[in-house]
Motif scaffolding. Structure first.
Motif, PDB file in Angstrom:
ATOM      1  N   TRP A 172      40.898  15.927   6.116  1.00  0.00           N
ATOM      2  CA  TRP A 172      39.995  16.665   6.997  1.00  0.00           C
ATOM      3  C   TRP A 172      39.942  18.141   6.614  1.00  0.00           C
ATOM      4  O   TRP A 172      38.882  18.737   6.502  1.00  0.00           O
ATOM      5  N   LEU A 176      36.551  19.887   5.103  1.00  0.00           N
ATOM      6  CA  LEU A 176      35.952  20.956   5.888  1.00  0.00           C
ATOM      7  C   LEU A 176      35.915  22.259   5.108  1.00  0.00           C
ATOM      8  O   LEU A 176      34.867  22.895   4.958  1.00  0.00           O
TER       9      LEU A 176
ATOM     10  N   VAL B 158      33.787  27.335  13.558  1.00  0.00           N
ATOM     11  CA  VAL B 158      34.780  26.423  13.003  1.00  0.00           C
ATOM     12  C   VAL B 158      36.183  26.930  13.301  1.00  0.00           C
ATOM     13  O   VAL B 158      37.087  26.160  13.627  1.00  0.00           O
ATOM     14  N   VAL B 164      37.467  17.908  15.938  1.00  0.00           N
ATOM     15  CA  VAL B 164      36.778  17.628  14.674  1.00  0.00           C
ATOM     16  C   VAL B 164      35.268  17.681  14.828  1.00  0.00           C
ATOM     17  O   VAL B 164      34.560  18.090  13.916  1.00  0.00           O
ATOM     18  N   GLN B 167      34.022  21.258  14.805  1.00  0.00           N
ATOM     19  CA  GLN B 167      34.132  21.843  13.471  1.00  0.00           C
ATOM     20  C   GLN B 167      33.060  21.278  12.547  1.00  0.00           C
ATOM     21  O   GLN B 167      32.471  22.004  11.748  1.00  0.00           O
ATOM     22  N   ALA B 168      32.800  19.969  12.669  1.00  0.00           N
ATOM     23  CA  ALA B 168      31.747  19.389  11.844  1.00  0.00           C
ATOM     24  C   ALA B 168      30.386  19.985  12.215  1.00  0.00           C
ATOM     25  O   ALA B 168      29.579  20.305  11.334  1.00  0.00           O
ATOM     26  N   PHE B 171      29.994  23.217  10.588  1.00  0.00           N
ATOM     27  CA  PHE B 171      29.611  23.098   9.179  1.00  0.00           C
ATOM     28  C   PHE B 171      28.128  22.802   9.056  1.00  0.00           C
ATOM     29  O   PHE B 171      27.421  23.389   8.231  1.00  0.00           O
ATOM     30  N   PHE B 208      32.206  13.069   6.322  1.00  0.00           N
ATOM     31  CA  PHE B 208      32.728  13.581   7.582  1.00  0.00           C
ATOM     32  C   PHE B 208      32.892  12.450   8.582  1.00  0.00           C
ATOM     33  O   PHE B 208      33.891  12.359   9.295  1.00  0.00           O
TER      34      PHE B 208
END
Lengths: 510, 232, 318
Positions: A172, A176, B158, B164, B167-168, B171, B208
């Protein structure tokens, strides 16, 4: 010769598809075959590209125009291999072939590996190598980014196949941070495109010959911004400070063959991307800015790697930090003005691939034998592993740039280039700092190696039986180590020519 | 008396400039709104709205330049970024029985102030670089400032979030910022490259998604609080 | 027939003075209707003021002369601002150059500050609560006000509210430019917070958990309280006028000092203020009040909008 380039484009990809569909056993064989074939094809390109005639004489197919070098092109200039790309391609293909052999041995010694794991591993290795081989040979700044993005995705998925909690965490963080970095480098591509559109018009393809020949007239400020974004963006994948934080985790949690390719090839391939931007920047904004940026990042990276090496607890993490250290050395080497330093950098790419490969293969042997990566628990390595043990020690000395290994020769070139006549005080200081920090790293590495390999194992009889777990792993290690020694003692003449040709291409304004 | 005062007023931007800058600023404002938003589903829908603004920008640019490849780009990015990506993430969220709201490390006001600070930095950098106005085939340069600010604020998003999905989404919104920037800088880049970039985004989404699903399966939560074992 | 400038100037102040309670009453009536009630009479605030003027003023033991002076100071301050902003005319009258938009903001803040100071010295817990909250949130919304002023200054290269209104009227491109839209929305949020509307405060009642402005008047009584209430109605009208005439709808103002257009501008003024107030009433009935600690998020959002407006102008476009 163009068909060789097309073959390099096709072979690993076909192998990836085939090994996924065919099953684990044939997948293993296909991977080894594809690896060796790709390496052979890469070597076949060397005579066409590495010539010692001065530019201006007759050229090979395609030619480089005003760039002053030779290149092989294919598919109407969409694929192009000049000396710079060939250096990195050879490093990648070499490690690909050896990792394939190693992976077969590694997996056969692992009794827990399911068929799905094996299929994923082999198909993944092929696809990963395909993307890494594509990056140096595409002739387009945008497609370069696409290739590196594909490597990110494939390697992130490969990191997860071990299936542990820490593997998921590492994957992860990796995907990222690397994707964020690549977003920045996509921005860099757009900025360079804008800089180019002043000279080349509003709609044009980002082919290298066109870009490099027109780069002198690009607006300097825009190019500087693009270069900075590219160093920061691709530097995330190279492992430059401060965006290296994913590297130790991902390289230690991936399966060992993948770690070898990650450390040995991927970091270098992403550095190649930075070098392409470096070429444009030094023609447009002058070499000083480009070199200063690399110097700054390089010294910070080297410092970080050297300092963290001593306090490591995990074997593969130790090797990962060593990769960080070597990437710092590459960056510092590029910041020196002497052509000798640049030749050292390119030789270092090859030597580091060989040394890192050997080291990770040795780590794989140790892990298979002792079933642990914990440095505190690995003892008596030489006794238990009569072949891989000493070769692992040799590889660690190689990573510390000891003679007679190739890394000594390359770092020697870099340091001498830093002290060359005509260099100013900052470069000499930087070279001195490099020597000090590499020595520091050597101390850290040798401390751990001695602990692991030379100290006696536990006396209570709990250590496993003496002997190698897989012959193939030993074979892979010995070939890599042999290459490392050859690079150090007497690099082949054609390789020398190739490297000097690439150094000339990089150092046009010197 | 008013007339003399108004003699020095700088001219307003043209209609095209005004509309495109408004859309670029809208993209920026959506990122600020994402900073504030706790609910994960709402964040994903905001991302869809932001992508709609970016596609509209591409469409406006296409209409202004009469460029068919930009229409294709606008259409593709609409399908991919407004429909496909959000539905993939929403489907993942649908499988999750817990974790409807994300984790945040700092309060909203702090996050907004941090976002403002980085936006100022972004605008200042763009102002100092003097992006060459090469024949002006593309969005006006002030939109570039909004794009740079969007990218930087996505980084803040982020950093300030501990799950998660957030954060995705951070992005993805950075990718939107880069898309706006490339519409300013490289609007006439050959279509094949743009399509390549878009499909790369799709592949990244797949990666992802796989990793998110794996993480959720192992730890039954989407929080990144457990992802701190690897240190040093 | 042309009115002398002094007469127009005085008419501006008188119009605001007399129309303020009417605007309050009308908005309260609309809000009640939206909730399905019949609501109070539209002229109710006048009756309230008349009643209060007949009562006696009491002051708490220990309060100084400021306690009695503060409502007068605030009232005067709020009445000064109509001199500076476009209320009836679209050109500045002689006293209109006395202060710019920043000066107008300062005077408004002075009025609020004096009331808060008076409330703080009474010793009543609710009044002190209200005054401290009001000062805190007032300080938090100030950066947004400043950035809105900066936006106006960057667009028109002056600080006069009249100039901003004229620029808005001049072309459609000026009206829909992003900086102007952002500044308008940011100022809308500022007005919302300054007049004590949902989601910052419930205008209609006094809840201890959330009251900010309402609590400051707890200890006043009689004519002082009447001046206080009238003053806040005037402040509300002035803010609505600035929002409408400077940022969003600068039409209907008299172009010259002729009697006809000037007198016509008065009901148009009421209509515009009523329109803005209706929007606030609808928001009152739609959203819910924010928790006190979340009001900082609201302030941060307003600040973000005004800061982005300035940033967009920085690169020379927007």
């Amino acid at each position: 010769m163009s068909f060789v380039l097309v073959a390099i484009m096709l072979v690993p990809f076909v192998a990836a598809m085939a090994s996924w569909w065919a099953g684990p056993r044939s997948g293993a064989a296909m991977t080894v075959a594809s690896g060796t074939v790709t390496f052979g094809l890469a070597l076949a390109l060397v005579p066409a590209v590495a010539r010692s005639q001065p530019p201006g004489a007759t050229r090979a197919s395609g030619g480089a125009g005003e760039l002053g070098g030779y290149a092989v092109t294919a598919l109407g200039n969409w694929l192009r291999a000049d000396s710079l790309s060939l250096v990195f391609l050879i490093a990648t293909a070499f490690l690909y072939a050896l990792t394939a052999i190693f992976a077969v041995g590694y997996v056969s010694a692992d009794h827990d590996a399911t068929a799905l794991y094996r299929r994923r591993l082999f198909a993944g290795i092929n696809l990963f190598a395909w993307a890494m081989a594509m990056a140096p040979i595409v002739d387009n700044l945008g497609l370069l980014w696409v290739a590196i993005e594909v490597t990110t995705v494939v390697s992130a998925l490969l990191v997860t196949i071990e299936g542990t909690d820490s593997a998921v965490e590492a994957a992860w963080k990796y995907v990222l941070i690397a994707s964020l970095g690549l977003g920045l480098s996509l921005l860099a591509t757009a900025v360079i495109y804008r800089a180019g559109s002043v000279v080349l018009g509003n709609s044009y393809e980002l082919f290298y010959p066109k870009l490099l020949s027109g780069a002198a007239r690009f607006p300097a400020g825009t190019v500087r911004l693009g270069y900075l974004l590219a160093v920061l963006g691709f530097g995330t994948k190279v492992g430059l400070f401060p965006v290296h934080t994913w590297l130790p985790d991902a390289h230690s949690e991936a399966p060992t063959p993948v770690s070898a390719m990650l450390s040995g090839s991927l970091l270098a391939t992403c550095f190649y991307a930075i070098l392409r931007y470096y070429q444009i920047t030094e023609r447009s904004a002058g070499p000083t800015f480009a070199r200063d940026v690399l110097a700054g990042f390089g010294v910070a990276t080297l410092l970080l790697g050297a300092l963290y090496l001593a306090s490591q607890r995990d074997l593969k993490r130790l090797l990962a930090y060593s990769s960080v250290e070597h990437m710092g050395v590459l960056a510092i080497g590029m910041s020196f003005a002497s052509p000798l330093a640049i030749a050292g950098v390119l030789l270092h790419v090859l030597a580091h691939a060989a040394a890192k490969g050997t080291a990770f293969f040795g780590a794989g042997s140790v892990v298979r034998k002792l079933h642990t990566k914990d440095l505190e628990r690995v003892r008596g390595g030489i006794g238990l592993l009569p072949w891989s043990g000493p070769m692992f020690v040799a590889a660690m000395f190689g990573l510390s740039a000891m003679p007679p290994f190739g890394t000594f020769r390359s770092e020697f070139y870099i340091v001498v280039g830093g002290f060359a006549p005509g260099s100013h005080g900052a470069e000499r200081a930087l070279a001195a700092v490099l020597v000090v920090l590499v020595t520091l790293a050597f101390l850290g590495l040798s401390w751990h190696v001695t602990q692991m390999m030379a100290s006696p194992g536990p006396e209570d009889g709990s250590s496993p039986a003496k002997g190698e777990t897989s012959k193939l792993m030993v074979v892979a290690m010995s070939v890599a180590l042999l290459a490392l020694v050859v690079l150090g003692v007497h690099p082949p003449h054609q390789l020398d020519t190739l490297i000097h040709g690439a150094a000339t291409e990089l150092g046009v304004t010197r | 008396m008013i007339g003399t005062l108004l003699a020095n007023v700088p001219a307003a931007p043209s209609a095209f400039d005004g509309v495109t800058e408004a859309l670029a600023v809208l993209v920026l404002l959506v990122v600020f709104a994402m900073l504030r938003q706790d609910l994960l589903r709402a964040q994903v829908r905001m991302y869809a709205f932001q992508s709609l603004a970016v596609s509209a920008l591409a469409g406006v640019l296409a209409a202004n330049e009469h460029a068919s490849d930009l229409y294709v780009l606008a259409g593709l990015s609409m399908v991919l970024k407004v429909i496909v990506v959000p539905s993939v993430v929403l489907r993942l969220l649908g499988e999750v029985q817990v974790d409807l709201a994300g984790n945040r490390r700092f309060g909203v006001a702090t996050a907004v102030l941090a976002g403002l600070a980085v936006s100022v930095f972004g605008f200042l950098v763009i102002g100092n670089v003097h992006i060459a106005a090469a024949g002006a085939a593309g969005l006006p340069v002030p939109a570039m400032g909004a794009a740079a600010a969007t990218v930087l604020i996505s980084f803040v998003l982020v950093m300030f979030r501990g799950d998660v999905v957030s954060q995705a989404v951070g992005f993805f919104s950075m990718e939107n910022g880069v898309s706006v920037a490339s519409l300013v800088l490289a609007a006439r880049m050959p279509l094949i490259l743009e399509v390549g970039f878009l499909f790369d985004l799709l592949v990244a989404v797949v990666a992802f998604g796989i990793i998110m699903r794996t993480h959720h399966r192992r730890s039954s939560s989407l929080s990144t609080e457990t992802l701190d074992q690897l240190r040093g | 027939m042309q009115l002398p400038p002094a007469a127009v100037q005085a008419l501006q102040v008188l119009a605001v003075l007399c129309l303020a309670p009417l605007v309050s009453g009308a908005i309260a009536h609309v809000e009640a209707r939206l909730q399905g009630r019949r609501g109070p009479r539209i002229l109710q605030p006048y009756y309230d003021l008349a009643k209060l003027f007949q009562k006696e003023t009491l002051a708490p033991v220990g309060a100084s002369w400021w306690f009695l002076a503060a409502p007068v100071v605030a009232f005067t301050a709020f009445l000064t601002v109509p001199l500076l902003v476009p209320v009836l005319t679209d050109f500045p009258l002689p006293l209109g150059y006395m202060g710019d938009i920043l000066g107008g903001g300062l005077i408004l803040a002075l009025g609020g500050f004096s009331v808060a100071l008076a409330a703080a010295e009474t010793g009543d817990p609710y009044a002190q609560l209200g005054s401290s909250r009001a000062m805190t949130f007032g300080a938090l919304i100030e950066p947004s006000v400043l950035f809105v002023v900066f936006t106006v200054a960057l667009i028109t290269t002056t600080d006069l509210p009249y100039a901003m209104a004229a620029v808005d009227r001049s072309s459609l491109a000026q009206a829909i430019r992003p900086a102007h839209l952002l500044a308008a929305v940011a100022f809308f949020l500022v007005v919302l917070s300054d007049t004590g509307r949902i989601p910052v405060e419930t205008h209609a009642s006094t809840l201890e958990f959330g009251m900010i402005d309402e609590a400051r008047g707890f200890e006043h009584s009689g004519p002082a309280l009447a001046l206080l209430k009238w003053g806040s109605a005037i402040k509300q009208l002035v803010l609505y006028v600035i929002l409408a005439d400077v940022f969003s709808a600068p039409w209907g103002l008299a172009g010259s000092r002729d009697v006809g257009p000037v007198l016509l501008a008065v009901p148009i003024l009421f209509a515009k203020a009523f329109g803005v107030g209706t929007i606030f009433a609808v928001i009152d009935n739609t959203l819910s009040k924010l928790r006190l600690y979340k009001i900082t998020e609201f302030m941060a959002s307003a600040f973000a909008l005004s800061a982005v407006a300035v940033l967009v102008l920085y690169l020379g476009g927007g």
